[in-house]
Design a protein around this motif. Structure first.
Motif, short mmCIF file in Angstrom:
data_model
loop_
_atom_site.label_atom_id
_atom_site.label_comp_id
_atom_site.label_asym_id
_atom_site.label_seq_id
_atom_site.Cartn_x
_atom_site.Cartn_y
_atom_site.Cartn_z
N PHE A 46 40.18 16.27 74.03
CA PHE A 46 40.99 15.42 74.91
C PHE A 46 40.40 14.01 74.95
O PHE A 46 41.12 13.03 75.08
CB PHE A 46 41.07 16.04 76.31
CG PHE A 46 42.00 17.22 76.32
CD1 PHE A 46 43.31 17.08 76.74
CD2 PHE A 46 41.59 18.46 75.86
CE1 PHE A 46 44.20 18.15 76.70
CE2 PHE A 46 42.46 19.55 75.82
CZ PHE A 46 43.75 19.38 76.24
N LEU A 47 39.09 13.94 74.81
CA LEU A 47 38.42 12.64 74.91
C LEU A 47 38.67 11.74 73.70
O LEU A 47 38.82 10.53 73.84
CB LEU A 47 36.91 12.90 75.08
CG LEU A 47 36.04 11.70 75.37
CD1 LEU A 47 36.47 11.01 76.66
CD2 LEU A 47 34.57 12.12 75.46
N ALA A 95 45.38 17.65 69.24
CA ALA A 95 45.37 16.66 68.16
C ALA A 95 46.79 16.40 67.66
O ALA A 95 47.19 15.24 67.46
CB ALA A 95 44.47 17.13 67.01
N GLY A 114 38.01 22.26 79.32
CA GLY A 114 37.78 21.90 80.72
C GLY A 114 38.64 20.73 81.14
O GLY A 114 38.96 20.57 82.31
N GLY A 115 38.98 19.88 80.20
CA GLY A 115 39.80 18.71 80.50
C GLY A 115 38.98 17.55 81.05
O GLY A 115 39.51 16.64 81.68
N MET A 116 37.67 17.57 80.78
CA MET A 116 36.84 16.46 81.25
C MET A 116 37.01 15.26 80.33
O MET A 116 36.95 15.40 79.10
CB MET A 116 35.39 16.88 81.28
CG MET A 116 35.10 17.88 82.38
SD MET A 116 33.37 18.23 82.45
CE MET A 116 33.09 18.83 80.82
N GLU A 165 54.71 24.12 64.85
CA GLU A 165 53.69 24.92 65.54
C GLU A 165 53.95 26.40 65.26
O GLU A 165 55.05 26.88 65.48
CB GLU A 165 53.72 24.61 67.04
CG GLU A 165 52.97 25.58 67.93
CD GLU A 165 51.50 25.77 67.54
OE1 GLU A 165 50.79 24.77 67.34
OE2 GLU A 165 51.07 26.94 67.43
N CYS A 215 42.86 26.07 70.67
CA CYS A 215 41.56 25.86 71.32
C CYS A 215 41.76 24.98 72.56
O CYS A 215 41.10 25.17 73.59
CB CYS A 215 40.64 25.19 70.30
SG CYS A 215 39.01 24.83 70.92
N SER A 216 42.71 24.05 72.45
CA SER A 216 42.97 23.10 73.54
C SER A 216 43.30 23.81 74.87
O SER A 216 43.09 23.25 75.94
CB SER A 216 44.15 22.20 73.16
OG SER A 216 43.97 21.65 71.88
N TYR A 245 35.47 19.12 67.95
CA TYR A 245 34.27 19.68 68.60
C TYR A 245 34.48 19.78 70.11
O TYR A 245 35.48 20.34 70.53
CB TYR A 245 33.08 18.79 68.22
CG TYR A 245 31.73 19.19 68.72
CD1 TYR A 245 31.23 20.48 68.55
CD2 TYR A 245 30.91 18.26 69.38
CE1 TYR A 245 29.97 20.83 69.01
CE2 TYR A 245 29.64 18.60 69.83
CZ TYR A 245 29.19 19.88 69.65
OH TYR A 245 27.94 20.22 70.10
C1 LIG Z 1 35.68 26.31 76.44
C2 LIG Z 1 36.01 24.94 75.89
C3 LIG Z 1 35.93 23.83 76.73
C4 LIG Z 1 36.27 22.56 76.24
N1 LIG Z 1 36.26 21.49 77.10
C5 LIG Z 1 36.65 20.25 76.67
C6 LIG Z 1 36.71 19.15 77.57
O1 LIG Z 1 36.42 19.29 78.77
N2 LIG Z 1 37.11 17.92 77.08
C7 LIG Z 1 37.46 17.75 75.77
O2 LIG Z 1 37.80 16.61 75.40
N3 LIG Z 1 37.40 18.79 74.88
C8 LIG Z 1 37.01 20.03 75.30
N4 LIG Z 1 36.96 21.09 74.43
C9 LIG Z 1 37.23 20.86 73.01
C10 LIG Z 1 38.70 20.87 72.69
O3 LIG Z 1 39.33 21.96 73.31
C11 LIG Z 1 38.90 20.92 71.16
O4 LIG Z 1 38.20 19.87 70.55
C12 LIG Z 1 40.38 20.76 70.84
O5 LIG Z 1 41.13 21.74 71.50
C13 LIG Z 1 40.70 20.84 69.35
O6 LIG Z 1 42.08 20.55 69.26
P1 LIG Z 1 42.93 20.73 67.96
O7 LIG Z 1 44.29 20.25 68.29
O8 LIG Z 1 42.21 20.14 66.79
O9 LIG Z 1 42.97 22.31 67.69
P2 LIG Z 1 43.79 23.42 68.50
O10 LIG Z 1 43.84 23.12 69.94
O11 LIG Z 1 43.23 24.74 68.09
O12 LIG Z 1 45.28 23.28 67.95
C14 LIG Z 1 45.65 23.68 66.64
C15 LIG Z 1 47.11 24.11 66.71
O13 LIG Z 1 47.56 24.35 65.36
C16 LIG Z 1 48.35 25.53 65.36
N5 LIG Z 1 48.31 26.05 64.00
C17 LIG Z 1 47.28 26.63 63.34
N6 LIG Z 1 47.65 26.94 62.08
C18 LIG Z 1 48.95 26.56 61.93
C19 LIG Z 1 49.88 26.59 60.86
N7 LIG Z 1 49.57 27.11 59.65
N8 LIG Z 1 51.13 26.08 61.07
C20 LIG Z 1 51.49 25.55 62.28
N9 LIG Z 1 50.62 25.49 63.34
C21 LIG Z 1 49.36 25.97 63.16
C22 LIG Z 1 47.67 26.43 66.39
O14 LIG Z 1 48.58 27.45 66.83
C23 LIG Z 1 47.32 25.43 67.47
O15 LIG Z 1 48.40 25.27 68.39
C24 LIG Z 1 36.63 22.38 74.88
C25 LIG Z 1 36.69 23.51 74.03
C26 LIG Z 1 36.40 24.78 74.54
C27 LIG Z 1 36.50 25.98 73.63
#
Ligand SMILES: Cc1cc2nc3c(=O)[nH]c(=O)nc-3n(C[C@H](O)[C@H](O)[C@H](O)COP(=O)(O)OP(=O)(O)OC[C@H]3O[C@@H](n4cnc5c(N)ncnc54)[C@H](O)[C@@H]3O)c2cc1C
Length: 322
Positions: free
Chosen positions: A303-304, A11, A45-47, A30, A40-41, A299
């Motif tokens: 990536f989508l 995100a 799966g990266g679909m 970060e 979490c990213s 959720y």
């Molecule tokens: C097993 C699995 C399979 C998945 N497969 C898919 C898929 O195929 N396609 C798809 O589109 N989605 C998929 N997803 C969902 C997707 O991974 C998540 O929706 C997405 O990663 C959420 O991204 P985010 O950036 O909101 O959070 P995150 O990826 O968790 O990123 C948050 C970032 O903020 C940082 N952070 C936290 N607190 C602080 C702070 N106080 N100060 C500075 N940095 C901080 C963390 O270190 C982290 O780098 C999957 C998820 C899982 C668990």
């Protein structure tokens, strides 16, 4: 404008790239020392599979997710447009009918057509669905690519830095993209645990994601190249980011083995688990709280849906400034 973004998961990175595309300057903060390593990213799966995802999601996931394939192709190098194959073991073939009633834009394949598409699955499934517009990418490569291109375009990424560091430096606007770590500020956010494996084998060759339908535990396998396959993912209402259970491990391995028995001899290279940030409707949100714009709740669609929602976040900031 000069925009601070806290969190460099998918995100934060996609939002930073969008800010730069629109002519703003960005600094990302970060808390980890490397891109994606505590995100979490990292485990995704990266679909990029919006046509399949509407089987269990709102139409908005298709409407907002389909354009993401072009966005990713323009911004990173690992996108593969090879579609998705959906199959079911003979005992669960009714699941294919159910899946086809809830989705659109697929071709129905017989055993021969499945063998043409994925020769290693020849003779294993009598019927399948092919969603040829879908794509996939390698999440870890995509995160690294995006971080690199942000820096190349003049964006700054501060590692081992957090929201407090960000607050000390001047910015016109702050965007919070901390994923599940922001849940104290977003009280109706919950975690949905996802577990995955990476297997390695030279005895099976698949060129696209394959979904294996099952009444309780539908799973998928995504090829990562070099004999690596991501097998995912469980969906459990839990905020445990640490442990994969024996039951989940058995289910993931069973699905790989059902798809092709050669996975029985594969090496288990990696086991992963994290918590997907989700709101009650399982759709992401862009919202402003105390002058900070939060982009969160991706959720199973990080990536989508980040390309569409990062556009909404930057729209909000630009509208307020005008
Ligand atoms: C097993 C699995 C399979 C998945 N497969 C898919 C898929 O195929 N396609 C798809 O589109 N989605 C998929 N997803 C969902 C997707 O991974 C998540 O929706 C997405 O990663 C959420 O991204 P985010 O950036 O909101 O959070 P995150 O990826 O968790 O990123 C948050 C970032 O903020 C940082 N952070 C936290 N607190 C602080 C702070 N106080 N100060 C500075 N940095 C901080 C963390 O270190 C982290 O780098 C999957 C998820 C899982 C668990």
């Amino acid at each position: 404008m000069h925009i601070h973004i806290v969190g460099a998961g998918v995100a934060g990175l996609v939002t930073a790239a969008t800010c730069l595309d629109r002519g703003h300057t960005v600094e990302l903060f970060e808390r980890h020392s490397e891109t994606g390593k505590d995100a979490c990213s990292w485990w995704a799966g990266g679909m990029l599979a919006p046509w399949c995802e509407v089987e269990s999601a709102e139409q908005a996931v298709l409407d907002l997710g389909a354009p993401a394939i072009d966005w990713w192709e323009e911004h990173v190098s690992s996108v593969e447009r090879k579609g998705t194959l959906v199959v079911a073991p003979s005992r669960d073939v009714g699941e294919l009918d159910r899946f086809s009633r809830r989705t659109s834009d697929f071709e129905t394949l017989d055993a021969e057509a499945i063998a043409l598409l994925e020769p290693d699955l020849a003779g294993r499934f009598r019927r399948g669905l092919y969603f040829k517009q879908e794509a996939h990418l390698s999440p870890r490569l995509a995160l690294a690519d995006l971080a690199h291109s942000i820096q190349t375009k003049g964006g700054v990424i501060h590692y081992r830095a957090d929201d407090r560091t960000s607050a000390q430096a001047p910015a016109d606007r702050v965007i919070d993209a901390r994923g599940f770590a922001a849940r104290k500020d977003l009280p109706d956010m919950r975690g949905v645990k996802g577990e995955m494996l990476i297997l390695k084998t030279r005895d099976v060759s698949l060129s696209r994601p394959v979904r294996l339908l099952h009444p309780r535990i539908p799973l998928y396998i995504v090829p990562r190249g070099d004999g690596l396959y991501m097998v995912g993912a469980t969906m459990i209402e839990s905020e445990d980011r640490e442990r994969i259970t024996a039951r989940s491990m058995v289910e993931l391995l069973n699905s790989a083995y059902t798809l092709h028995p050669a996975f029985g001899e594969a090496e288990i290279v990696e086991i992963g688990v994290d918590v997907r940030p989700a709101f009650p409707d399982n759709l992401p949100r862009v919202q402003e709280i105390d002058n900070t714009v939060y982009i969160n709740g991706f959720y199973r669609h990080g990536f989508l849906l980040t390309p569409a929602y990062s556009g909404k976040a930057v729209d909000l900031i630009e509208e307020k400034a005008s």
